[in-house]
Design a protein around this motif. Structure first.
Motif, mmCIF file in Angstrom:
data_model
loop_
_atom_site.group_PDB
_atom_site.id
_atom_site.type_symbol
_atom_site.label_atom_id
_atom_site.label_comp_id
_atom_site.label_asym_id
_atom_site.label_seq_id
_atom_site.Cartn_x
_atom_site.Cartn_y
_atom_site.Cartn_z
ATOM 1 N N LEU A 4 0.852 -1.193 0.000
ATOM 2 C CA LEU A 4 0.000 0.000 0.000
ATOM 3 C C LEU A 4 0.881 1.233 0.000
ATOM 4 C CD1 LEU A 4 -2.608 -1.078 2.731
ATOM 5 C CD2 LEU A 4 -2.906 -1.122 0.245
ATOM 6 N N PRO A 5 0.391 2.322 -0.564
ATOM 7 C CA PRO A 5 1.195 3.550 -0.563
ATOM 8 C C PRO A 5 1.212 4.179 0.832
ATOM 9 C CG PRO A 5 -0.968 3.982 -1.470
ATOM 10 C CD PRO A 5 -0.908 2.495 -1.230
ATOM 11 N N ASP A 6 2.201 5.028 1.043
ATOM 12 C CA ASP A 6 2.225 5.824 2.269
ATOM 13 C C ASP A 6 1.006 6.736 2.320
ATOM 14 O OD1 ASP A 6 4.621 4.801 3.104
ATOM 15 O OD2 ASP A 6 5.799 6.560 2.565
ATOM 16 N N VAL A 7 0.669 7.154 3.520
ATOM 17 C CA VAL A 7 -0.377 8.155 3.676
ATOM 18 C C VAL A 7 0.275 9.482 4.025
ATOM 19 C CG1 VAL A 7 -2.125 6.496 4.389
ATOM 20 C CG2 VAL A 7 -0.719 7.606 6.112
ATOM 21 N N ASP A 8 -0.486 10.552 3.873
ATOM 22 C CA ASP A 8 -0.011 11.870 4.268
ATOM 23 C C ASP A 8 -0.024 11.937 5.790
ATOM 24 O OD1 ASP A 8 0.746 14.496 4.376
ATOM 25 O OD2 ASP A 8 -1.244 15.275 3.885
ATOM 26 N N PRO A 9 1.138 11.938 6.427
ATOM 27 C CA PRO A 9 1.196 11.861 7.881
ATOM 28 C C PRO A 9 0.908 13.195 8.572
ATOM 29 C CG PRO A 9 3.405 11.926 6.994
ATOM 30 C CD PRO A 9 2.464 11.944 5.828
ATOM 31 N N ALA A 10 -0.360 13.549 8.641
ATOM 32 C CA ALA A 10 -0.751 14.795 9.295
ATOM 33 C C ALA A 10 -1.764 14.475 10.379
ATOM 34 C CB ALA A 10 -1.353 15.752 8.270
ATOM 35 N N MET A 31 2.413 3.105 7.274
ATOM 36 C CA MET A 31 1.429 2.092 6.900
ATOM 37 C C MET A 31 0.289 2.065 7.917
ATOM 38 S SD MET A 31 0.899 0.054 4.365
ATOM 39 C CE MET A 31 2.498 0.279 3.630
ATOM 40 N N LEU A 32 0.639 2.127 9.194
ATOM 41 C CA LEU A 32 -0.378 2.120 10.245
ATOM 42 C C LEU A 32 -1.323 3.299 10.138
ATOM 43 C CD1 LEU A 32 1.923 1.166 13.243
ATOM 44 C CD2 LEU A 32 0.026 -0.224 12.381
ATOM 45 N N LEU A 33 -0.820 4.419 9.664
ATOM 46 C CA LEU A 33 -1.625 5.636 9.590
ATOM 47 C C LEU A 33 -2.729 5.576 8.536
ATOM 48 C CD1 LEU A 33 1.128 8.200 10.443
ATOM 49 C CD2 LEU A 33 -1.056 7.949 11.648
ATOM 50 N N HIS A 34 -2.819 4.478 7.813
ATOM 51 C CA HIS A 34 -3.999 4.265 6.970
ATOM 52 C C HIS A 34 -5.249 4.176 7.842
ATOM 53 C CE1 HIS A 34 -2.622 3.714 2.805
ATOM 54 N NE2 HIS A 34 -1.491 3.288 3.351
#
Length: 169
Positions: A4-10, A31-34
């Protein structure tokens, strides 16, 4: 490359994770931040395991490294083997953890590895091995060792299933 792609970590959760990590996010965190609820709970649980337990650092990192070996979680191994050495484990014995010939380890380390193997491979811990761990660590230490092994089995299974390798960043 991860599945899976990274998410925008905000956001608040990402900031709490960053705070625990000293300002940076790892590929695992991204990955967890999905799922922010997952990332937040994970951060709290693993923060406790890593920094609030009384379990000695060498025993904690030994268990984590053995879980990494048993579950073929290279990311986890690369992250924790240096921490194991920094905690006083002889660097020349690291490779022994990748096999089943553990005679080079001291008795306490052999107990932790055997206990880790039982929890990870068989789930059930034989009574004699449990008694050995309890004698070595006491009740709290045995609970903390068991929780560490369980938590890092969760980590390794997550990393392996989603193919998080740690070289994306």
């Amino acid at each position: 490359m991860a599945r899976l792609p990274d998410v925008d970590p905000a956001g608040e959760v990402a900031e709490r994770v960053r705070a625990r990590r000293g300002g940076n996010l790892t590929p695992l965190d991204r990955m967890l931040l999905h799922s922010e609820p997952l990332a937040d709970g994970w951060n709290t649980l693993l923060g406790a395991v890593r920094s609030r337990f009384e379990l000695a650092a060498d025993l904690r990192e030994l268990a984590i490294c053995r879980v990494a070996v048993l579950n073929d979680a290279d990311y986890e191994w690369r992250a924790h083997a240096p921490l194991l050495v920094a905690a006083g484990f002889p660097e020349d014995r690291l490779e022994s953890l990748r096999g089943d010939d553990l005679d080079a380890l001291d008795p306490a380390h052999r107990t932790v590895v055997a206990y880790t193997d039982a929890v990870t491979r068989d789930i059930r811990v034989p009574d004699a091995l449990f008694a050995q761990a309890r004698e070595l660590l006491g009740e709290r230490g045995t609970v903390e060792l068991t929780a560490t092994i369980a938590a890092y089995n969760m980590v390794s299974r997550f990393l392996v299933a989603l193919e998080v390798h740690g070289n994306e960043h």
